[in-house]
Design a protein around this motif. Sequence first.
Motif, PDB file in Angstrom:
ATOM      1  N   PHE A 153       0.857  -1.178  -0.024  1.00 34.51           N
ATOM      2  CA  PHE A 153       0.006  -0.078  -0.048  1.00 34.51           C
ATOM      3  C   PHE A 153       0.755   1.156  -0.149  1.00 34.51           C
ATOM      4  CE2 PHE A 153      -3.881  -1.930   2.278  1.00 34.51           C
ATOM      5  CZ  PHE A 153      -4.228  -2.646   1.195  1.00 34.51           C
ATOM      6  N   ALA A 154       0.508   2.109  -0.799  1.00 38.64           N
ATOM      7  CA  ALA A 154       1.278   3.467  -0.746  1.00 38.64           C
ATOM      8  C   ALA A 154       1.129   4.288   0.514  1.00 38.64           C
ATOM      9  CB  ALA A 154       0.543   4.105  -2.254  1.00 38.64           C
ATOM     10  N   ALA A 155       2.399   4.896   0.892  1.00 37.43           N
ATOM     11  CA  ALA A 155       2.167   5.676   2.033  1.00 37.43           C
ATOM     12  C   ALA A 155       1.353   6.817   1.944  1.00 37.43           C
ATOM     13  CB  ALA A 155       3.610   6.207   2.507  1.00 37.43           C
ATOM     14  N   GLU A 156       0.971   7.485   2.981  1.00 42.22           N
ATOM     15  CA  GLU A 156       0.045   8.772   3.033  1.00 42.22           C
ATOM     16  C   GLU A 156       0.825   9.738   2.330  1.00 42.22           C
ATOM     17  OE1 GLU A 156      -2.187  11.984   5.917  1.00 42.22           O
ATOM     18  OE2 GLU A 156      -0.992  10.044   7.021  1.00 42.22           O
ATOM     19  N   GLY A 157       0.313  10.505   1.416  1.00 40.33           N
ATOM     20  CA  GLY A 157       0.929  11.397   0.435  1.00 40.33           C
ATOM     21  C   GLY A 157       1.652  10.963  -0.822  1.00 40.33           C
ATOM     22  N   GLN A 158       1.757   9.638  -0.903  1.00 41.51           N
ATOM     23  CA  GLN A 158       2.396   9.081  -1.979  1.00 41.51           C
ATOM     24  C   GLN A 158       1.500   8.793  -3.118  1.00 41.51           C
ATOM     25  OE1 GLN A 158       4.159   4.932  -1.365  1.00 41.51           O
ATOM     26  NE2 GLN A 158       6.012   5.917  -2.484  1.00 41.51           N
ATOM     27  N   LEU A 159       1.786   9.361  -4.217  1.00 43.73           N
ATOM     28  CA  LEU A 159       0.761   9.522  -5.218  1.00 43.73           C
ATOM     29  C   LEU A 159       0.997   8.356  -6.602  1.00 43.73           C
ATOM     30  CD1 LEU A 159       0.702  13.253  -5.822  1.00 43.73           C
ATOM     31  CD2 LEU A 159      -0.669  11.972  -4.322  1.00 43.73           C
ATOM     32  N   THR A 160       0.189   8.366  -7.356  1.00 43.88           N
ATOM     33  CA  THR A 160       0.233   7.409  -8.307  1.00 43.88           C
ATOM     34  C   THR A 160       1.555   7.643  -9.361  1.00 43.88           C
ATOM     35  OG1 THR A 160      -2.016   6.776  -8.307  1.00 43.88           O
ATOM     36  CG2 THR A 160      -0.595   6.407 -10.481  1.00 43.88           C
ATOM     37  N   SER A 161       1.749   9.156  -9.548  1.00 36.43           N
ATOM     38  CA  SER A 161       2.707   9.486 -10.258  1.00 36.43           C
ATOM     39  C   SER A 161       4.164   9.215  -9.601  1.00 36.43           C
ATOM     40  CB  SER A 161       2.710  11.199 -10.368  1.00 36.43           C
ATOM     41  OG  SER A 161       2.682  11.851  -9.270  1.00 36.43           O
ATOM     42  N   ASP A 162       4.206   9.371  -8.095  1.00 34.79           N
ATOM     43  CA  ASP A 162       5.508   9.081  -7.590  1.00 34.79           C
ATOM     44  C   ASP A 162       5.674   7.599  -7.739  1.00 34.79           C
ATOM     45  OD1 ASP A 162       5.531  11.454  -6.373  1.00 34.79           O
ATOM     46  OD2 ASP A 162       4.319  10.843  -4.815  1.00 34.79           O
ATOM     47  N   LEU A 163       4.901   6.509  -7.759  1.00 31.76           N
ATOM     48  CA  LEU A 163       5.419   5.280  -8.138  1.00 31.76           C
ATOM     49  C   LEU A 163       5.678   5.262  -9.645  1.00 31.76           C
ATOM     50  CD1 LEU A 163       3.604   5.034  -5.571  1.00 31.76           C
ATOM     51  CD2 LEU A 163       2.435   3.122  -6.270  1.00 31.76           C
ATOM     52  N   ALA A 164       4.876   5.765 -10.349  1.00 35.14           N
ATOM     53  CA  ALA A 164       5.213   5.652 -11.711  1.00 35.14           C
ATOM     54  C   ALA A 164       6.613   6.188 -12.146  1.00 35.14           C
ATOM     55  CB  ALA A 164       4.264   6.381 -12.906  1.00 35.14           C
ATOM     56  N   ILE A 165       7.078   7.264 -11.667  1.00 36.78           N
ATOM     57  CA  ILE A 165       8.241   8.068 -11.942  1.00 36.78           C
ATOM     58  C   ILE A 165       9.407   6.918 -11.472  1.00 36.78           C
ATOM     59  CG2 ILE A 165       9.950   9.759 -11.241  1.00 36.78           C
ATOM     60  CD1 ILE A 165       7.312  11.483 -10.881  1.00 36.78           C
ATOM     61  N   ARG A 166       9.348   6.228 -10.311  1.00 36.76           N
ATOM     62  CA  ARG A 166      10.347   5.480  -9.746  1.00 36.76           C
ATOM     63  C   ARG A 166      10.362   4.196 -10.712  1.00 36.76           C
ATOM     64  NH1 ARG A 166      11.355   5.883  -4.219  1.00 36.76           N
ATOM     65  NH2 ARG A 166      12.573   4.047  -4.234  1.00 36.76           N
ATOM     66  N   ALA A 167       9.146   3.642 -11.291  1.00 33.49           N
ATOM     67  CA  ALA A 167       9.053   2.579 -12.004  1.00 33.49           C
ATOM     68  C   ALA A 167      10.141   2.914 -13.515  1.00 33.49           C
ATOM     69  CB  ALA A 167       7.691   1.909 -12.353  1.00 33.49           C
ATOM     70  N   ALA A 168       9.421   4.234 -13.855  1.00 31.42           N
ATOM     71  CA  ALA A 168      10.057   4.570 -15.339  1.00 31.42           C
ATOM     72  C   ALA A 168      11.708   4.811 -15.199  1.00 31.42           C
ATOM     73  CB  ALA A 168       9.502   5.794 -15.706  1.00 31.42           C
ATOM     74  N   GLN A 169      12.227   5.237 -13.906  1.00 32.34           N
ATOM     75  CA  GLN A 169      13.546   5.364 -13.760  1.00 32.34           C
ATOM     76  C   GLN A 169      14.263   3.872 -13.763  1.00 32.34           C
ATOM     77  OE1 GLN A 169      13.194   7.347  -9.985  1.00 32.34           O
ATOM     78  NE2 GLN A 169      13.777   9.365 -11.141  1.00 32.34           N
ATOM     79  N   ALA A 170      13.610   2.948 -13.158  1.00 27.42           N
ATOM     80  CA  ALA A 170      14.080   1.522 -13.215  1.00 27.42           C
ATOM     81  C   ALA A 170      14.025   0.947 -14.489  1.00 27.42           C
ATOM     82  CB  ALA A 170      12.948   0.594 -12.256  1.00 27.42           C
ATOM     83  N   ALA A 171      13.068   1.267 -15.334  1.00 29.52           N
ATOM     84  CA  ALA A 171      13.268   0.835 -16.794  1.00 29.52           C
ATOM     85  C   ALA A 171      14.397   1.243 -17.469  1.00 29.52           C
ATOM     86  CB  ALA A 171      11.694   1.165 -17.339  1.00 29.52           C
TER      87      ALA A 171
END
Length: 325
Positions: free
Chosen positions: A47-65
């Motif tokens: 589960f995402a942390a309070e204040g952690q947005l969908t875009s935050d998760l997406a940016i991290r995944a994009a950086q990994a790719a």
Amino acid sequence: MTVTRAVVRGVGHYLPDRIVPNAEFEQRLETSDEWIRSRTGIERRHFAAEGQLTSDLAIRAAQAALADAGMDVERIDAIVLATSTPDYTFPSVATMVQAGLGLTHGFAFDVQAVCAGFVFAMANANGMILSGQAKCVLVIGAETFSRIMDWEDRGTCVLFGDGAGALILEAEQGMGTSADRGILSSDLNSDGRYKDLLHVDGGVSSTGTAGHLRMQGNAVFRHAVEKLASTAHTALDKAGLSSGDVDWIVPHQANLRIISATAQRMQVPMERVVVTVQDHGNTSAASIPLALSVGKQRGQIHEGDLIVTEAIGGGLTWGSVVLRW
């Protein structure tokens, strides 16, 4: 004769730090770890942390790719992002990822096809590459479904998790045969008559609220098994291939029983199915890229492998993509 193919250059994923085991739901619901496992195959989710947005998760995944591809972000021409849980009504999550990556050229937009979203996004990215609209496309699935759960509904709230996965597709010349690397075919479908089977009971122009997810589980199961096997066979036929040619099925990770039943209908053994649902739950549009990334990390997926991805989501929407890694 040579043709343009959309070839995978890199894959990556990101999961929030908070891991929620099934036992945590026993504290507030009439459920148990055994009940959840036996019906879904799910053991835990993030589960995402309070204040952690969908875009935050997406940016991290994009950086990994990008890191997996050994690629600089400046090579990206476009971002196609699949989500049903955007940060805001607008702008799109894709444009926020574009800004977060420091990309100032090209274009970015969201696709909304619920759990089938990543399949639809890949098909769109493939079309843009084949038409010459873009040469290198970052395709992302990202969700924070924990934000739309009814925590009193044990039939739904135990199923979903948060996460993001990303895939980079780039134009490459192939020989026009099924031996080419890249996307070989796709099949997309929807039928709005079935919207009540899986939907969220809120929205901007209806209730003015985000709403909660509602699902008729038994009906969705029946549609899923039939439609997923059918769309996979259709996409394989388009590519001139059959189930016997498949190295890996990488399905939408909704429910282990659906995954197993679909593989059985396709006559593909479970040993050739990438399964991550036990660790992530149903992450909707993020589940296929998450599974692709994890499958590569595990050493299951290798260059040259023939992969079928298939998914079904609210709408109903369903579809598949056949690609050679």
